[in-house]
Design a protein around this motif. Structure first.
Motif, mmCIF file in Angstrom:
data_model
loop_
_atom_site.group_PDB
_atom_site.id
_atom_site.type_symbol
_atom_site.label_atom_id
_atom_site.label_comp_id
_atom_site.label_asym_id
_atom_site.label_seq_id
_atom_site.Cartn_x
_atom_site.Cartn_y
_atom_site.Cartn_z
ATOM 1 N N ALA A 45 16.197 -2.832 7.085
ATOM 2 C CA ALA A 45 15.339 -2.794 8.273
ATOM 3 C C ALA A 45 14.459 -1.553 8.259
ATOM 4 N N GLY A 46 15.006 -0.436 7.781
ATOM 5 C CA GLY A 46 14.234 0.794 7.686
ATOM 6 C C GLY A 46 13.110 0.695 6.678
ATOM 7 N N VAL A 47 13.402 0.110 5.515
ATOM 8 C CA VAL A 47 12.376 -0.067 4.485
ATOM 9 C C VAL A 47 11.242 -0.935 5.015
ATOM 10 N N GLU A 48 11.594 -2.044 5.647
ATOM 11 C CA GLU A 48 10.577 -2.953 6.169
ATOM 12 C C GLU A 48 9.759 -2.282 7.270
ATOM 13 N N LEU A 85 4.694 0.379 9.082
ATOM 14 C CA LEU A 85 3.988 1.591 9.516
ATOM 15 C C LEU A 85 2.857 1.907 8.542
ATOM 16 N N GLY A 86 3.120 1.707 7.254
ATOM 17 C CA GLY A 86 2.086 1.935 6.263
ATOM 18 C C GLY A 86 0.891 1.015 6.461
ATOM 19 N N ASP A 113 -2.363 2.832 7.481
ATOM 20 C CA ASP A 113 -3.099 2.930 6.222
ATOM 21 C C ASP A 113 -2.548 4.008 5.285
ATOM 22 N N PHE A 114 -1.255 3.911 5.001
ATOM 23 C CA PHE A 114 -0.697 4.741 3.933
ATOM 24 C C PHE A 114 0.163 3.865 3.024
ATOM 25 N N GLY A 115 0.267 4.277 1.763
ATOM 26 C CA GLY A 115 0.999 3.504 0.777
ATOM 27 C C GLY A 115 2.489 3.789 0.815
ATOM 28 N N LEU A 154 9.113 8.336 13.998
ATOM 29 C CA LEU A 154 9.277 8.349 12.547
ATOM 30 C C LEU A 154 7.919 8.489 11.854
ATOM 31 N N PHE A 155 6.918 7.752 12.334
ATOM 32 C CA PHE A 155 5.591 7.902 11.743
ATOM 33 C C PHE A 155 5.079 9.334 11.897
ATOM 34 N N GLY A 156 5.309 9.925 13.060
ATOM 35 C CA GLY A 156 4.856 11.297 13.268
ATOM 36 C C GLY A 156 5.438 12.256 12.251
#
Length: 236
Positions: free
Chosen positions: A23-26, A31-32, A36-38, A220-222
Motif C-alpha cells: 500500500a505504501g509503494v502504491e 504521489l509521484g 510529477d516526480f519519478g 509524506l509528500f512534504g
C-alpha cells in the motif's frame, strides 16, 4: 516533460515484514503522478545501493525496512550519497533498521524501543512551517502503532509531530523491553540536515489503511519534497 526529481523506494526487510508495504509503494507512486516526480521501487540492495545508481535519485525512501539490510560496500555507497547532498526519508519501521550501524542511527535520529497495541490517540502539530504540515489541525485523532524511541542520537532534530500520551495507553512489554511512554514530548516525526544531506522521518504508516489518509499522504509528500529538493515551506 521532465520530472521534478526522482526517488528510490527501498523496502527490503531483514526482520518483520509489514503488510502495509504494498500500500505504501502504491501510494508513493500515486504521489509521484500527482506531483510529477519519478518513483523506482525495489527490495534488491545489490541493484541500487552503489555509486552508479544512487546518484540517479534525489531522495531514498526506506519504506518500513527492518533489520540488517545492507552489506559493508552498500553502506559505504549510501554514506557517500548522503554526504554528496542526497536526501533520506524514513517511514515507520525504518527506525528498526540497521540498529548496529551508528552512522545510520544518527542519520535517522532516534531508534525504535517498543510499542503498545494499535490505538487511536491525539497527535499534536509541533511545527507548521515545513512542507506537508499545512493540512493538519493543531490536534487531531490518528490510529497507529505508537513507537516509543530511545534517546536522540543527533542534536539537530527538529520535531514536527508529537503524540499526546494522555490519550492512549503507552505501557507495553516488548520482548522483555518495557515501554512506559516518553512523557510530554513524545516525537512522531522530525527532520534534520545531516553531513551535507537531508533526513526526514515519520513513525506513521503501520496500517495499510493509513496510505488512504489524505492528511498523511500530504505529510509524506512534504517530507519527500523537502528531502529531495531542500525547499522549505511557510504556512504562516
Amino acid at each position: 516533460m521532465a520530472e521534478q526529481f526522482r526517488v528510490l523506494v527501498f523496502s527490503k526487510t531483514g526482520g518483520w515484514h509489514h503488510e502495509s508495504i504494498p500500500a505504501g509503494v502504491e501510494a508513493i507512486r500515486k504521489l509521484g503522478q500527482m506531483h510529477d516526480f519519478g518513483v523506482f521501487w525495489t527490495e534488491d540492495a545489490g541493484r541500487v545501493m552503489n555509486d552508479k545508481e544512487l546518484p540517479k535519485f534525489q531522495a531514498v525512501i526506506f519504506l518500513s525496512t527492518t533489520g540488517d539490510i545492507l552489506n559493508d560496500e552498500q553502506k559505504a555507497a549510501f554514506q557517500r550519497y548522503i554526504r554528496a547532498g542526497g536526501g533520506f526519508v524514513g517511514v515507520h519501521s525504518a527506525d528498526d533498521t540497521e540498529k548496529n550501524w551508528p552512522w545510520y542511527m544518527k542519520l535517522l535520529g532516534r531508534m525504535f524501543k517498543a510499542h503498545p497495541a494499535n490505538q487511536t490517540a491525539t497527535l499534536m502539530v509541533n511545527e507548521r512551517n515545513f512542507p506537508g504540515m499545512d493540512r493538519f489541525p493543531k490536534r487531531f485523532l490518528f490510529t497507529e502503532e505508537w513507537h516509543e524511541f530511545g534517546p536522540a542520537l543527533s542534536g539537530d532534530l527538529k520535531v514536527l509531530l508529537c503524540v499526546d500520551e494522555r490519550t492512549y495507553d503507552a505501557s507495553t512489554n516488548w520482548g522483555g523491553v518495557k515501554g512506559q511512554g516518553m512523557g510530554a514530548q513524545h516525537p512522531i516525526s522530525w527532520y534534520q540536515h545531516f553531513e551535507g544531506g537531508r533526513s526526514f522521518y515519520t513513525a506513521l504508516g503501520h496500517l495499510p489503511g493509513t496510505y488512504m489518509d489524505e492528511r498523511f499522504l500530504h505529510h509524506l509528500f512534504g517530507g519527500i519534497y523537502w528531502a529531495a529538493t531542500g525547499k522549505g515551506f511557510s504556512a504562516d
